[in-house]
Motif scaffolding. Structure first.
Motif, PDB file in Angstrom:
ATOM      1  N   ILE A  48     -18.453 -56.498  88.476  1.00  0.00           N
ATOM      2  CA  ILE A  48     -17.985 -56.419  89.866  1.00  0.00           C
ATOM      3  C   ILE A  48     -17.166 -57.655  90.222  1.00  0.00           C
ATOM      4  CG2 ILE A  48     -18.709 -56.300  92.270  1.00  0.00           C
ATOM      5  CD1 ILE A  48     -19.044 -53.698  90.722  1.00  0.00           C
ATOM      6  N   LEU A  49     -17.644 -58.834  89.812  1.00  0.00           N
ATOM      7  CA  LEU A  49     -16.885 -60.054  90.082  1.00  0.00           C
ATOM      8  C   LEU A  49     -15.552 -60.067  89.330  1.00  0.00           C
ATOM      9  CD1 LEU A  49     -19.744 -62.735  89.981  1.00  0.00           C
ATOM     10  CD2 LEU A  49     -18.580 -61.811  91.993  1.00  0.00           C
ATOM     11  N   ALA A  50     -15.535 -59.462  88.135  1.00  0.00           N
ATOM     12  CA  ALA A  50     -14.291 -59.430  87.355  1.00  0.00           C
ATOM     13  C   ALA A  50     -13.221 -58.598  88.039  1.00  0.00           C
ATOM     14  CB  ALA A  50     -14.570 -58.876  85.955  1.00  0.00           C
ATOM     15  N   LEU A  51     -13.619 -57.615  88.834  1.00  0.00           N
ATOM     16  CA  LEU A  51     -12.629 -56.790  89.524  1.00  0.00           C
ATOM     17  C   LEU A  51     -11.842 -57.596  90.559  1.00  0.00           C
ATOM     18  CD1 LEU A  51     -14.502 -53.405  90.084  1.00  0.00           C
ATOM     19  CD2 LEU A  51     -12.844 -53.993  88.308  1.00  0.00           C
ATOM     20  N   LEU A  52     -12.411 -58.713  91.012  1.00  0.00           N
ATOM     21  CA  LEU A  52     -11.724 -59.521  92.012  1.00  0.00           C
ATOM     22  C   LEU A  52     -10.452 -60.166  91.462  1.00  0.00           C
ATOM     23  CD1 LEU A  52     -14.815 -61.285  93.649  1.00  0.00           C
ATOM     24  CD2 LEU A  52     -13.574 -59.277  94.488  1.00  0.00           C
ATOM     25  N   SER A  99     -25.374 -50.329  81.121  1.00  0.00           N
ATOM     26  CA  SER A  99     -25.507 -49.633  82.395  1.00  0.00           C
ATOM     27  C   SER A  99     -24.897 -48.250  82.299  1.00  0.00           C
ATOM     28  CB  SER A  99     -24.809 -50.426  83.512  1.00  0.00           C
ATOM     29  OG  SER A  99     -24.818 -49.707  84.724  1.00  0.00           O
ATOM     30  N   LEU A 100     -25.380 -47.363  83.164  1.00  0.00           N
ATOM     31  CA  LEU A 100     -24.817 -46.026  83.238  1.00  0.00           C
ATOM     32  C   LEU A 100     -23.590 -45.975  84.140  1.00  0.00           C
ATOM     33  CD1 LEU A 100     -28.090 -43.918  83.528  1.00  0.00           C
ATOM     34  CD2 LEU A 100     -26.733 -44.358  81.482  1.00  0.00           C
ATOM     35  N   SER A 101     -23.284 -47.057  84.803  1.00  0.00           N
ATOM     36  CA  SER A 101     -22.127 -47.111  85.702  1.00  0.00           C
ATOM     37  C   SER A 101     -20.843 -47.295  84.882  1.00  0.00           C
ATOM     38  CB  SER A 101     -22.279 -48.265  86.691  1.00  0.00           C
ATOM     39  OG  SER A 101     -23.488 -48.125  87.416  1.00  0.00           O
ATOM     40  N   ILE A 102     -19.768 -46.670  85.334  1.00  0.00           N
ATOM     41  CA  ILE A 102     -18.522 -46.728  84.576  1.00  0.00           C
ATOM     42  C   ILE A 102     -17.300 -46.916  85.460  1.00  0.00           C
ATOM     43  CG2 ILE A 102     -18.098 -44.244  84.624  1.00  0.00           C
ATOM     44  CD1 ILE A 102     -17.093 -44.502  81.725  1.00  0.00           C
ATOM     45  N   VAL A 103     -17.460 -46.817  86.778  1.00  0.00           N
ATOM     46  CA  VAL A 103     -16.312 -46.898  87.673  1.00  0.00           C
ATOM     47  C   VAL A 103     -15.589 -48.240  87.523  1.00  0.00           C
ATOM     48  CG1 VAL A 103     -15.587 -46.964  90.087  1.00  0.00           C
ATOM     49  CG2 VAL A 103     -17.223 -45.247  89.309  1.00  0.00           C
ATOM     50  N   ALA A 104     -16.342 -49.332  87.417  1.00  0.00           N
ATOM     51  CA  ALA A 104     -15.713 -50.645  87.290  1.00  0.00           C
ATOM     52  C   ALA A 104     -14.844 -50.724  86.033  1.00  0.00           C
ATOM     53  CB  ALA A 104     -16.778 -51.738  87.274  1.00  0.00           C
TER      54      ALA A 104
END
Length: 377
Positions: A49-53, A73-78
């Motif tokens: 999440i911080l890398a998206l900044l 993680s199962l999250s992939i949007v990032a």
């Protein structure tokens, strides 16, 4: 932010609003996937999440820092957002393909569970879904990049078209002024010649009744001449308008200003003799002007170098540009500009050579005889 178009006012979403929406979506996806998650997952999600900044300024760094989410993680949007950012910025298709493959491998790896090979339909759906995960953001990013390049290219074409229209208008005005100048010469020279004749008569005529008549004729001719001059000057001013009101012909002194205002990253070096005549200075200026115009039209994103030179057997200018760095559009061209430059060079007993360079750029060279380096009185 709003943008005016021919159909009205078009509203555009600010860039920061899009960033907030994408990061918010990534945060929501990560939060939903953190249920019963371990410490590794929390750390991976936080770093991603911080890398998206920093995805706009450092897209590759952002992409690499989001990759651990595929494992922990199962999250992939990032990850998808970071891949889109890479695709939007990069022009290296091989590197983009490698990033897409990394997403596909990371999403389909054994840490996300074994592939259900017993059900052929389910396995096919998983394969299609995995390929879409790795390719859709890349394709979307490339489309956005192509749209941005096309917008810039169209803007440059519009500017070049406006510049050509201005040059055409100036050419027409120059012809009109030349015609007015010829008319002024014919009328005024005739009137002044009559004044000179009458003055000669007055000089040898003894004082008497005829002297008054000659003086009256001189006065009448002088008034008529002044009226003709006022009329011609008024026509010249009206034909030029406010922007080109009796503008002087360009010289080498304004060449740096032309280069600085060309909108192209251009270097200028060398010099010509200080006593070159006005025709040579105009020829050099127009050659540089036309060459830089062609760079803007046919080599978007290229850099240019202007080299002034003189030797014992000649002098001239060479303009060389690098290959384009952005996609080009095929535009119809009759090469009237280069034809005009060749005609101008031939009038000065010189030559003009133009053609591609081995490195993919283009070179225009004007060569004039050294004898033109002396002012004519």
């Amino acid at each position: 932010m709003t943008e005016r178009t021919g159909a009205g006012t078009k509203h555009r979403v600010p860039a920061w609003a899009g960033d907030v929406a994408l990061i918010g979506l990534a945060v929501l996806d990560a939060w939903l996937g953190l249920e019963h998650a371990g410490t590794e997952s929390v750390v991976a999600v936080g770093v991603a999440i911080l890398a998206l900044l920093v995805r706009r300024r450092h897209p590759y760094v952002s992409f690499v820092l989001t990759l651990p989410m595929l494992v922990f993680s199962l999250s992939i949007v990032a990850v998808l957002v970071a891949l889109y950012s890479v695709a939007e910025k990069t022009r290296d298709r091989r590197l983009l393909t490698l990033c897409s493959v990394m997403v596909i491998v990371g999403y389909s790896g054994p840490w996300n569970g074994p592939l259900d090979v017993e059900s052929g339909r389910s396995a096919l759906i998983d394969v299609i879904y995995t390929l879409m995960m790795g390719s859709a953001p890349a394709v979307l990013g490339q489309l956005v990049q192509a749209r941005r390049d096309l917008t810039l290219r169209l803007k440059e074409i519009d500017e070049a078209r406006d510049h050509e229209r201005l040059l055409t208008e100036q050419s027409i005005l120059a012809k009109e002024r030349a015609q007015l100048a010829r008319e002024m010469h014919d009328v005024v020279s005739h009137q002044v010649s009559l004044i000179a004749v009458q003055a000669g008569v007055l000089q040898v005529t003894p004082a008497g009744p005829d002297t008054k008549d000659v003086a009256s004729a001189i006065r009448r001719l002088s008034v008529d001449t002044l009226d003709e001059l006022r009329h011609m000057v008024a026509l010249l001013r009206a034909s030029g308008g406010a922007a080109t009101d009796l503008a002087p012909q360009p010289t080498l002194a304004v060449l740096p200003s032309l280069v600085a205002n060309s909108g192209i990253e251009t270097t200028i070096e060398g010099e010509l003799p200080a006593d070159v005549d006005a025709a040579t200075q105009r020829a050099v200026y127009r050659t540089v002007q036309e060459a830089l115009t062609n760079v803007r039209k046919h080599a978007p994103g290229a850099t240019a170098a202007v080299h002034l030179w003189h030797h014992d057997d000649g002098m001239g200018v060479t303009i060389t540009n690098s290959p384009p760095t952005r996609p080009t559009l095929a535009l119809p061209s009759a090469q009237h500009g280069l034809i005009g430059l060749r005609e101008r060079a031939e009038l000065l007993d010189g030559t003009l050579a133009a053609g591609p360079t081995p490195g993919g750029g283009y070179r225009v060279q004007l060569r004039l005889p050294a004898a033109r380096g002396q002012q004519t009185g």
